[in-house]
Motif scaffolding. Structure first.
Motif, short mmCIF file in Angstrom:
data_model
loop_
_atom_site.label_atom_id
_atom_site.label_comp_id
_atom_site.label_asym_id
_atom_site.label_seq_id
_atom_site.Cartn_x
_atom_site.Cartn_y
_atom_site.Cartn_z
N VAL A 284 0.85 -1.20 0.00
CA VAL A 284 0.00 0.00 0.00
C VAL A 284 0.89 1.25 0.00
O VAL A 284 0.66 2.20 -0.76
CB VAL A 284 -0.94 -0.01 1.23
N ASN A 285 1.93 1.22 0.82
CA ASN A 285 2.83 2.37 0.90
C ASN A 285 3.58 2.62 -0.40
O ASN A 285 3.77 3.77 -0.81
CB ASN A 285 3.82 2.20 2.06
N GLU A 286 4.02 1.54 -1.06
CA GLU A 286 4.72 1.72 -2.34
C GLU A 286 3.82 2.41 -3.35
O GLU A 286 4.25 3.31 -4.08
CB GLU A 286 5.21 0.38 -2.87
N ASN A 287 2.55 1.99 -3.36
CA ASN A 287 1.60 2.65 -4.25
C ASN A 287 1.42 4.11 -3.89
O ASN A 287 1.36 4.97 -4.77
CB ASN A 287 0.24 1.94 -4.21
N LEU A 288 1.36 4.39 -2.58
CA LEU A 288 1.20 5.78 -2.14
C LEU A 288 2.41 6.60 -2.58
O LEU A 288 2.26 7.74 -3.04
CB LEU A 288 1.05 5.84 -0.61
N ILE A 289 3.60 6.01 -2.46
CA ILE A 289 4.82 6.74 -2.84
C ILE A 289 4.82 7.02 -4.35
O ILE A 289 5.12 8.13 -4.78
CB ILE A 289 6.07 5.96 -2.40
N THR A 290 4.42 5.99 -5.13
CA THR A 290 4.36 6.19 -6.58
C THR A 290 3.39 7.30 -6.95
O THR A 290 3.63 8.06 -7.89
CB THR A 290 3.89 4.89 -7.30
N GLN A 291 2.29 7.37 -6.19
CA GLN A 291 1.32 8.43 -6.47
C GLN A 291 1.78 9.78 -5.94
O GLN A 291 1.08 10.78 -6.09
CB GLN A 291 -0.03 8.11 -5.78
N GLY A 292 2.91 9.79 -5.23
CA GLY A 292 3.41 11.04 -4.67
C GLY A 292 2.79 11.41 -3.35
O GLY A 292 2.93 12.55 -2.90
N SER A 293 2.10 10.45 -2.70
CA SER A 293 1.52 10.76 -1.38
C SER A 293 2.45 10.27 -0.27
O SER A 293 3.37 9.49 -0.51
CB SER A 293 0.16 10.08 -1.19
N GLU A 294 2.15 10.75 0.92
CA GLU A 294 2.93 10.38 2.10
C GLU A 294 2.57 8.93 2.50
O GLU A 294 1.40 8.61 2.68
CB GLU A 294 2.57 11.36 3.22
N PRO A 295 3.57 8.04 2.63
CA PRO A 295 3.24 6.67 3.04
C PRO A 295 2.76 6.63 4.50
O PRO A 295 3.02 7.54 5.27
CB PRO A 295 4.57 5.92 2.89
N ILE A 296 2.05 5.54 4.84
CA ILE A 296 1.53 5.37 6.20
C ILE A 296 2.68 4.95 7.10
O ILE A 296 3.34 3.94 6.85
CB ILE A 296 0.43 4.29 6.23
N ALA A 297 2.91 5.73 8.16
CA ALA A 297 4.00 5.39 9.08
C ALA A 297 3.54 4.34 10.07
O ALA A 297 2.48 4.47 10.68
CB ALA A 297 4.47 6.64 9.81
N PHE A 298 4.31 3.26 10.17
CA PHE A 298 4.05 2.26 11.23
C PHE A 298 5.40 1.74 11.71
O PHE A 298 6.37 1.75 10.96
CB PHE A 298 3.16 1.12 10.72
N GLU A 299 5.43 1.30 12.95
CA GLU A 299 6.70 0.87 13.52
C GLU A 299 6.90 -0.61 13.24
O GLU A 299 5.95 -1.40 13.28
CB GLU A 299 6.70 1.13 15.03
N HIS A 300 8.13 -1.00 12.96
CA HIS A 300 8.43 -2.42 12.72
C HIS A 300 9.93 -2.59 12.81
O HIS A 300 10.69 -1.65 12.64
CB HIS A 300 7.93 -2.85 11.34
N ASP A 301 10.35 -3.81 13.12
CA ASP A 301 11.79 -4.07 13.11
C ASP A 301 12.06 -5.51 12.69
O ASP A 301 12.32 -5.78 11.53
CB ASP A 301 12.41 -3.74 14.47
N CYS A 302 11.93 -6.46 13.61
CA CYS A 302 12.38 -7.82 13.29
C CYS A 302 11.45 -8.55 12.33
O CYS A 302 11.87 -9.39 11.58
CB CYS A 302 12.56 -8.62 14.57
N ARG A 303 10.18 -8.24 12.40
CA ARG A 303 9.13 -8.92 11.62
C ARG A 303 9.11 -10.43 11.90
O ARG A 303 8.73 -11.23 11.06
CB ARG A 303 9.29 -8.65 10.12
#
Lengths: 226, 266
Positions: free
Chosen positions: B40-59
């Motif tokens: 979803v964020n990659e699509n947002l970035i391609t559209q020039g919008s701000e990606p959704i910030a969420f915290e993550h590390d080890c997954r």
């Protein structure tokens, strides 16, 4: 300064700690629960006839020092129970200033969910109940010391009986969470015994409910009469 | 599968946030929830919008970084699972999902779904450790620990500090977290000398952070990705009440006290 030193230096004062407030709630809850059990045992003597319950009532009032000591303990317990609840409810209101758009609480029991509602309604009922059967205000045929007659006249009015049954239902719902919760609050919980304590709390509150409502039901059914 | 997401968007701590609607199309059921968010964020970035910030590390479900509310349940519908280990196969095509950050005064939103959990760090630094240097791991049986105690301490130590307990609690209480940390050390022999002081200091900090008070409802243990049980809250209550009662005169003299009694440490 190490963080631990900070912890020891500015400690939260004894009665300011939420855990201590909850302990006050639990201990006053135990006192009030003991009264609820004792009051039921006293009331059930109505099934043994007017002489017996009137004599029991006279016995309770025979020693005024003891009577007022018990009444003071109960009143202080009720007030302390309510005061700490108000304080903790205030904290709860502040602890989440922005609420959820969507929130599920699937593991919250009906009893625990309704504590904030059942409590004040029980308090309101207790005030009415004291006015009705202890002081005699608003009772159609109140006579001092005539416990049996006062009770039968009272419960012969269907709305009074229904209000009583509803209030007892709320009280037992309140106790269902309260009895279990006090073990957790006072630190007497153990994973092995908690499920049993939870079940016992349910059984005790159902027994109390049945015990208490047996009286208005018997009056309405004509089993207890003048 | 295609999903509709309603996501909390908030630029920074001071700005007021709002829910915004996004479409997540062609979601692979084998993706984790965070991988779906990445797309979803990659699509947002391609559209020039701000990606959704969420915290993550080890997954891998062990670091405690990730976590947000999915339809009002912390870490989503799967029990004992962090958001990063939650897979899209648990959702259906056409599902509408509401994603919100943990909500508590003690957890201010930094951006979108990211909250500041510094309050947890401050509770730990108030006493969630053993002061003595313990060196390297001792010989296995040099210090006997009953098996049941070791198991219960380990269960409590599994806490990753994700904050789901606070988020799920109707009172926004941090009792499960604080209880887990107090129980973890309080069950082991190394934790005994500082057991009282630890309970006093950590609970005091938990109160100072203005978390709510526990009402023994159990929403926390239901969402805990490490399935920590509310028994730890009871242990915390017991340790605290014992310590506070023993120490109540010291507490009264607190204001006058200039030097901590247990001084001399680093």
């Amino acid at each position: 300064m190490s963080p631990a030193a900070a912890g020891t230096r500015e400690r939260v004062r004894f009665f300011d700690a939420t855990i201590v407030k909850k302990a006050v709630m639990a201990i006053t809850g135990i006192i009030l629960f003991a009264f609820v059990v004792g009051h039921l045992l006293g009331n059930l003597q109505v099934f043994l006839g007017p002489a017996r319950i009137n004599a029991y009532a006279a016995f309770l009032k025979s020693n005024l020092e003891v009577l007022w000591f018990v009444r003071t303990v109960l009143l202080v317990s009720v007030l302390a129970h309510i005061i700490v609840t108000i304080q903790l409810a205030g904290l709860k209101a502040k602890a989440r200033p922005v609420g959820y758009v969507k929130k599920q609480n699937p593991h919250t029991s009906v009893a625990s969910r309704s504590m904030y509602y059942s409590g004040p309604m029980i308090a309101a009922f207790v005030i009415y109940h004291l006015l009705d059967l202890t002081i005699g205000a608003g009772h159609p045929h109140f006579a001092e010391g005539e416990v049996y007659a006062n009770l039968v006249y009272g419960f012969q009015q269907i709305p009074v009986s229904i209000a009583y049954i509803v209030a007892i239902g709320l009280l037992c719902l309140h106790l269902n969470h309260g009895i279990y919760s006090l073990f957790q609050t006072l630190g007497w919980a153990h994973p092995k015994y908690m499920p049993r304590i939870k079940r016992a709390a349910t059984v005790i509150s159902i027994l109390l409910f049945l015990g208490y409502i047996s009286i208005p039901v018997s009056v309405m059914a004509g089993v207890i009469h003048l | 599968m295609n999903l509709i997401l309603h996501v909390w968007r908030q630029k920074n701590a001071s700005e007021k946030g709002r829910m915004e609607r996004y479409e997540a199309n062609d979601v692979n059921p084998d993706m984790s929830f965070l991988e779906m968010m990445d797309v979803v964020n990659e699509n947002l970035i391609t559209q020039g919008s701000e990606p959704i910030a969420f915290e993550h590390d080890c997954r891998e479900g062990i670091c405690g970084s990730c976590g947000f509310m999915i339809n009002g349940i912390a870490h989503g519908p799967q029990r004992g699972t962090t958001v990063c280990q939650l897979h899209m196969r648990h959702f259906k095509d056409g599902d509408e999902l509401y994603l919100e950050p943990w909500r508590a005064r003690a957890f201010p939103v930094i951006k979108d779904l990211v909250v500041d959990r510094g309050a947890f760090d401050r509770i730990i630094s108030a006493g969630g450790y053993i002061t003595a240097h313990t060196g390297s791991a001792p010989d296995a049986n040099a210090l006997p620990v009953p098996k049941t105690d070791a198991d219960r301490a380990m269960d409590a130590a599994a806490c990753i500090g994700c904050g789901a307990c606070v988020a799920a609690c109707p009172n926004a209480s941090a009792a499960l977290f604080t209880g887990a940390k107090i129980s973890h050390l309080g069950l082991l022999p190394q934790g005994q000398p500082e057991r009282s002081r630890r309970a006093l200091a950590m609970v005091a900090q938990y109160n100072r952070e203005l978390f709510g008070s526990c009402t023994n409802i159990g929403e926390c243990e239901a969402v805990c990705p490490k399935e920590i049980r509310i028994e730890v809250i009871s242990r915390m209550n017991r340790d605290y009440l014992k310590a506070a009662w023993k120490d109540r005169s010291a507490l009264r003299d607190d204001q006058a006290e200039t030097e901590p009694k247990a001084g001399g440490r680093r």
